[in-house]
Scaffold this active site. Structure first.
Site, PDB file in Angstrom:
ATOM      1  N   MET A  14       0.996  -0.970  -0.132  1.00  0.00           N
ATOM      2  CA  MET A  14      -0.057   0.117   0.467  1.00  0.00           C
ATOM      3  C   MET A  14       1.407   0.844  -0.238  1.00  0.00           C
ATOM      4  SD  MET A  14      -3.863  -1.295   2.013  1.00  0.00           S
ATOM      5  CE  MET A  14      -2.656  -0.811   4.134  1.00  0.00           C
TER       6      MET A  14
ATOM      7  N   GLY B 287      11.521  -2.901   5.411  1.00  0.00           N
ATOM      8  CA  GLY B 287      10.669  -4.018   5.156  1.00  0.00           C
ATOM      9  C   GLY B 287       9.767  -4.269   3.806  1.00  0.00           C
ATOM     10  N   HIS B 288       9.548  -3.334   3.153  1.00  0.00           N
ATOM     11  CA  HIS B 288       9.031  -3.463   2.697  1.00  0.00           C
ATOM     12  C   HIS B 288      10.143  -3.981   1.457  1.00  0.00           C
ATOM     13  CE1 HIS B 288       5.361  -0.867   3.400  1.00  0.00           C
ATOM     14  NE2 HIS B 288       4.764  -1.635   2.891  1.00  0.00           N
TER      15      HIS B 288
ATOM     16  N   GLN C  31     -10.719  -2.318   2.195  1.00  0.00           N
ATOM     17  CA  GLN C  31      -9.911  -3.677   3.565  1.00  0.00           C
ATOM     18  C   GLN C  31      -9.577  -2.465   4.689  1.00  0.00           C
ATOM     19  OE1 GLN C  31      -5.280  -4.392   1.018  1.00  0.00           O
ATOM     20  NE2 GLN C  31      -4.714  -3.959   3.319  1.00  0.00           N
TER      21      GLN C  31
ATOM     22  N   GLY D 273       5.125 -10.142   3.633  1.00  0.00           N
ATOM     23  CA  GLY D 273       5.343 -10.211   5.167  1.00  0.00           C
ATOM     24  C   GLY D 273       5.131 -10.754   5.899  1.00  0.00           C
TER      25      GLY D 273
ATOM     26  N   LYS E 195       5.227 -10.024   8.919  1.00  0.00           N
ATOM     27  CA  LYS E 195       4.538  -9.119  10.252  1.00  0.00           C
ATOM     28  C   LYS E 195       3.134  -9.373  10.026  1.00  0.00           C
ATOM     29  CE  LYS E 195       4.501  -4.842  10.364  1.00  0.00           C
ATOM     30  NZ  LYS E 195       3.033  -4.322  10.655  1.00  0.00           N
ATOM     31  N   ASP E 196       2.817  -9.510   8.790  1.00  0.00           N
ATOM     32  CA  ASP E 196       0.687  -9.659   8.578  1.00  0.00           C
ATOM     33  C   ASP E 196       0.924 -10.850   8.978  1.00  0.00           C
ATOM     34  OD1 ASP E 196       0.609  -6.817   8.264  1.00  0.00           O
ATOM     35  OD2 ASP E 196       1.804  -6.926   7.120  1.00  0.00           O
TER      36      ASP E 196
HETATM   37  O1  PAF Z   1       0.441  -5.874   3.556  1.00  0.00           O
HETATM   38  C1  PAF Z   1      -0.360  -5.181   3.272  1.00  0.00           C
HETATM   39  O2  PAF Z   1      -0.153  -3.505   2.752  1.00  0.00           O
HETATM   40  C2  PAF Z   1      -2.021  -5.155   1.945  1.00  0.00           C
HETATM   41  O3  PAF Z   1      -2.752  -5.732   3.032  1.00  0.00           O
HETATM   42  C3  PAF Z   1      -1.807  -5.412   1.197  1.00  0.00           C
HETATM   43  C4  PAF Z   1      -1.566  -6.939   0.878  1.00  0.00           C
HETATM   44  C5  PAF Z   1      -1.105  -5.070   0.091  1.00  0.00           C
HETATM   45  C6  PAF Z   1      -3.061  -5.733   0.528  1.00  0.00           C
HETATM   46  O4  PAF Z   1      -3.845  -4.714   0.071  1.00  0.00           O
END
Ligand code: PAF
Length: 289
Positions: free
Chosen positions: A31, A37-38, A62, A154, A156-157
């Site tokens: 996002m 991290g990304h 979401q 990741g 983390k989620d």
């Molecule tokens: O983890 C995230 O940043 C978001 O939930 C994702 C996977 C990009 C979906 O919008």
């Protein structure tokens, strides 16, 4: 590197690159507001694929009505620079209107991918009803648009990762999900785009979350296997002025169901709300035990 906004243009560009390179493609869905991290996901994607795509899209479906959709940081220019430096081929940055049709904007409803109730209505899903339906829907769309071979997420989620793996399995998406370890600041704070909301004091308070998890890990390594004991320790450690735990739970890493005794691979997950000036910032973290 190309920045593409329209799904059809993305499809054409990927086709062109695939014909030229005859190769594998990797996707890092994000996002935006990219942090290290990304970047760890992005670097891995670039290393492991001939074509690497990063999607940057703050996905409205979401977010709940009282969540931070409107104020979520949007930093496409800076994100694109980071992607280019990392060797990404395509940044896909659609507008909501490129992803959802008129029907959605008129009725606030769209075709959704809805994972099973028991996987989404616990942990983060308990306080964020509909969140994982929105996540799966956008991720499913991105998989269909890009037809990527590999997709990077990741740890983390962790609940998101579990649910996405299940979706891929249940719906026969033809790709591999690659999970990447949590990246932490030197003092232990897990990197998150939402850390940008923290004042310096709130950031200090937020450290309780990772420190509580490290404490649980220490006790587990000393032989404590009762989930309740570990959870109570973590809750007591977190709850201080300016921070409140939303949940602390231990689930099986394989099934994501609650366990009482840690005789199998487990994961301890925490969500907490940190007061930051006049705002409240919800942060999550976890540790494998
Ligand atoms: O983890 C995230 O940043 C978001 O939930 C994702 C996977 C990009 C979906 O919008």
């Amino acid at each position: 590197m190309k920045i593409i906004h329209k799904p059809d243009d993305l499809r054409c560009e990927i086709e062109k690159l695939k014909n030229a390179k005859d190769c594998s493609s990797g996707l890092v869905p994000t996002m935006g507001a990219l942090h290290d991290g990304h970047l760890s996901l992005i670097k891995r994607c670039v290393n492991e694929n001939n074509i690497s795509i990063v999607s940057i899209f703050v996905n409205p479906t979401q977010f709940g009505p009282n969540e931070d959709y409107a104020k979520y940081p949007r930093t496409l220019e800076a994100d694109s620079v980071l992607c280019e430096k990392a060797g990404v081929d395509i940044v896909f940055a659609p507008a909501p209107e490129d992803i959802y049709d008129e029907y959605y904007f008129k009725h606030k409803e769209t075709t959704l991918i809805c994972p099973p109730y028991d996987t989404v209505n616990k942990l983060c899903g308990k306080s964020r009803p509909g969140h994982f339906d929105g996540v799966c829907t956008i991720v499913g769309k991105l998989f269909n648009i890009t037809k990527c071979n590999n997709a990077y997420f990741g740890q983390k989620d962790a609940q998101q990762l579990f649910i996405i793996k299940k979706m891929v399995n249940d719906l026969y998406f033809d790709l591999k999900i690659i999970s990447c370890p949590i990246v932490r600041e030197k003092d232990g704070l897990a990197l998150s785009s939402r850390n940008t909301y923290l004042t310096p004091e709130a950031r200090q308070t937020a450290l309780n979350i990772s420190q509580a998890l490290f404490k649980a890990e220490e006790l587990f390594n000393k032989g404590i296997k009762e989930a309740d004991t570990l959870i109570d320790t973590v809750l007591a450690y977190i709850d201080k002025p300016g921070i409140e735990a939303e949940y602390a739970e231990i689930v099986s890493l394989e099934t994501f169901e609650k366990i009482n005794l840690l005789n199998e691979k487990a994961i301890m997950l925490v969500a907490a709300k940190v007061s930051s000036g006049s705002a409240t910032v919800r942060l999550i973290d976890n540790i494998e035990l």
